[in-house]
Design an enzyme around this catalytic site. Structure first.
Site, mmCIF file in Angstrom:
data_model
loop_
_atom_site.group_PDB
_atom_site.id
_atom_site.type_symbol
_atom_site.label_atom_id
_atom_site.label_comp_id
_atom_site.label_asym_id
_atom_site.label_seq_id
_atom_site.Cartn_x
_atom_site.Cartn_y
_atom_site.Cartn_z
ATOM 1 N N HIS A 9 25.323 -10.366 -1.018
ATOM 2 C CA HIS A 9 25.025 -10.253 -2.495
ATOM 3 C C HIS A 9 26.233 -9.739 -3.231
ATOM 4 C CE1 HIS A 9 21.157 -11.613 -2.212
ATOM 5 N NE2 HIS A 9 20.852 -10.548 -1.396
ATOM 6 N N HIS A 42 24.912 -14.231 5.882
ATOM 7 C CA HIS A 42 24.242 -15.535 5.848
ATOM 8 C C HIS A 42 24.585 -16.445 5.358
ATOM 9 C CE1 HIS A 42 19.823 -17.159 5.444
ATOM 10 N NE2 HIS A 42 20.377 -17.941 6.126
ATOM 11 N N ARG A 48 24.619 -20.838 -1.009
ATOM 12 C CA ARG A 48 24.343 -20.088 -2.604
ATOM 13 C C ARG A 48 25.240 -18.961 -2.802
ATOM 14 N NH1 ARG A 48 18.287 -18.102 -2.120
ATOM 15 N NH2 ARG A 48 18.020 -20.309 -1.478
ATOM 16 N N GLU A 152 15.110 -9.200 15.856
ATOM 17 C CA GLU A 152 15.271 -8.379 14.422
ATOM 18 C C GLU A 152 13.947 -8.312 13.829
ATOM 19 O OE1 GLU A 152 18.575 -8.979 11.931
ATOM 20 O OE2 GLU A 152 17.492 -8.087 10.209
ATOM 21 N N HIS A 191 15.422 -6.066 6.303
ATOM 22 C CA HIS A 191 15.042 -6.557 5.323
ATOM 23 C C HIS A 191 14.451 -5.495 4.461
ATOM 24 C CE1 HIS A 191 13.780 -9.742 2.307
ATOM 25 N NE2 HIS A 191 14.681 -10.454 3.123
HETATM 26 N N1 PXP Z 1 18.084 -9.286 8.058
HETATM 27 C C1 PXP Z 1 17.857 -10.458 7.625
HETATM 28 C C2 PXP Z 1 17.614 -11.337 8.974
HETATM 29 C C3 PXP Z 1 18.027 -10.924 6.490
HETATM 30 O O1 PXP Z 1 17.786 -12.324 6.341
HETATM 31 C C4 PXP Z 1 18.360 -10.024 5.468
HETATM 32 C C5 PXP Z 1 18.527 -10.850 4.076
HETATM 33 O O2 PXP Z 1 19.662 -11.455 3.969
HETATM 34 C C6 PXP Z 1 18.342 -8.774 5.750
HETATM 35 C C7 PXP Z 1 18.224 -8.342 7.216
HETATM 36 C C8 PXP Z 1 18.932 -8.030 4.736
HETATM 37 O O3 PXP Z 1 17.831 -7.529 3.777
HETATM 38 P P1 PXP Z 1 18.220 -6.712 2.434
HETATM 39 O O4 PXP Z 1 19.216 -7.558 1.774
HETATM 40 O O5 PXP Z 1 16.982 -6.820 1.787
HETATM 41 O O6 PXP Z 1 18.456 -5.373 2.894
#
Ligand code: PXP
Length: 245
Positions: A9, A42, A48, A152, A191
């Site tokens: 982000h 990612h 994007r 994960e 996540h």
């Molecule tokens: N793990 C995976 C596999 C993800 O796709 C993401 C989001 O890109 C995250 C962890 C991190 O999630 P968050 O940005 O909500 O902390």
């Protein structure tokens, strides 16, 4: 317990103006100074946020390691095989989603074959390979059969649960983590984890790696990346300290 920081982000803000700032490569230096034990990004099919340039520079400059999240798609797989991050995490990807919404679907035999093939090629290239999955027993067992070294666990449902449903989601994560470990998988989680909800997840003893992005990048806007990462690391370490491990 390792804390991996997802910097997607930072690139999202850059892409809002299609300019060259803020740079996730600079953010990675600060995240490492704050104690990040690897940098996660990612590389999405639609680019994007993170793009090839980001990943290539991160691979050259990050001192800890890069965990590359990618879909089971030939183009990104070849990119990963050529450039060899320390770790690859296979994730589902749909263009219309705002973020990764669910874990990998390992239901059909055809999908299983595709995932097994990707895992085999990545492992052969010496890349530690993890599958991002929902915390459910059959999927965990299939992940093991497909040759993954790690899973994960998707913590999104826990993160989104109403207060009175949260304990139930935690029980689910605890059971999934213990099954994963029992059958010989390394267990990661991530996540939707935030400064408010991370502690009970970090306290699950079988979980050895957390991937956290949005909450840390959000806090970094106010307090700076290094401090935002250090504060998250302190919470994670305190949760483990309570367990004495
Ligand atoms: N793990 C995976 C596999 C993800 O796709 C993401 C989001 O890109 C995250 C962890 C991190 O999630 P968050 O940005 O909500 O902390």
């Amino acid at each position: 317990m390792r804390l991996y920081i997802n910097l997607d982000h930072v690139a999202t803000v850059r892409e809002a103006r299609k300019t060259d700032e803020p740079d996730p490569v600079r953010a990675a230096v600060l995240a490492e100074l704050g104690g990040a034990q690897a940098i996660t990004v990612h590389l999405r099919e639609d680019r994007r946020h993170i793009n090839e340039r980001d990943v290539l520079l991160l691979l050259k400059t990050v001192r800890t390691g890069v965990n590359l999240e990618l879909a089971v798609e030939e183009e990104v797989l070849e990119f990963a095989l050529e450039h060899r991050p320390v770790q690859a995490t296979l994730v589902p990807e749909r263009r219309e989603e705002i973020t990764t919404e669910g874990g990998l679907d390992l239901g059909e035999a055809k999908r299983q074959r595709r995932v097994a093939d990707a895992v085999g090629r990545l492992r052969q290239a010496g890349i530690r390979t993890s599958l991002f999955i929902d915390p459910v027993e059959p999927t965990i067992r299939v992940a093991k059969e497909l040759g993954a070294e790690a899973i994960e666990l998707h913590t999104g449902e826990y993160a989104n649960a109403a207060r009175d449903a949260r304990e139930g989601q935690l029980v689910r994560l605890r059971r999934a983590a213990s099954l994963g470990r029992e059958i010989g998988l390394a267990v990661h989680a991530g996540h939707g984890l935030t400064y408010e909800n991370v502690t009970p997840v970090a306290a699950i003893p079988e979980i050895e790696e957390l991937n956290i992005g949005h909450s840390v990048v959000s806090r970094a806007i106010f307090v700076g990346m290094e401090r935002a990462v250090r504060e998250m690391l302190e919470l994670v370490q305190a949760a483990r300290g309570r367990l004495g491990g």
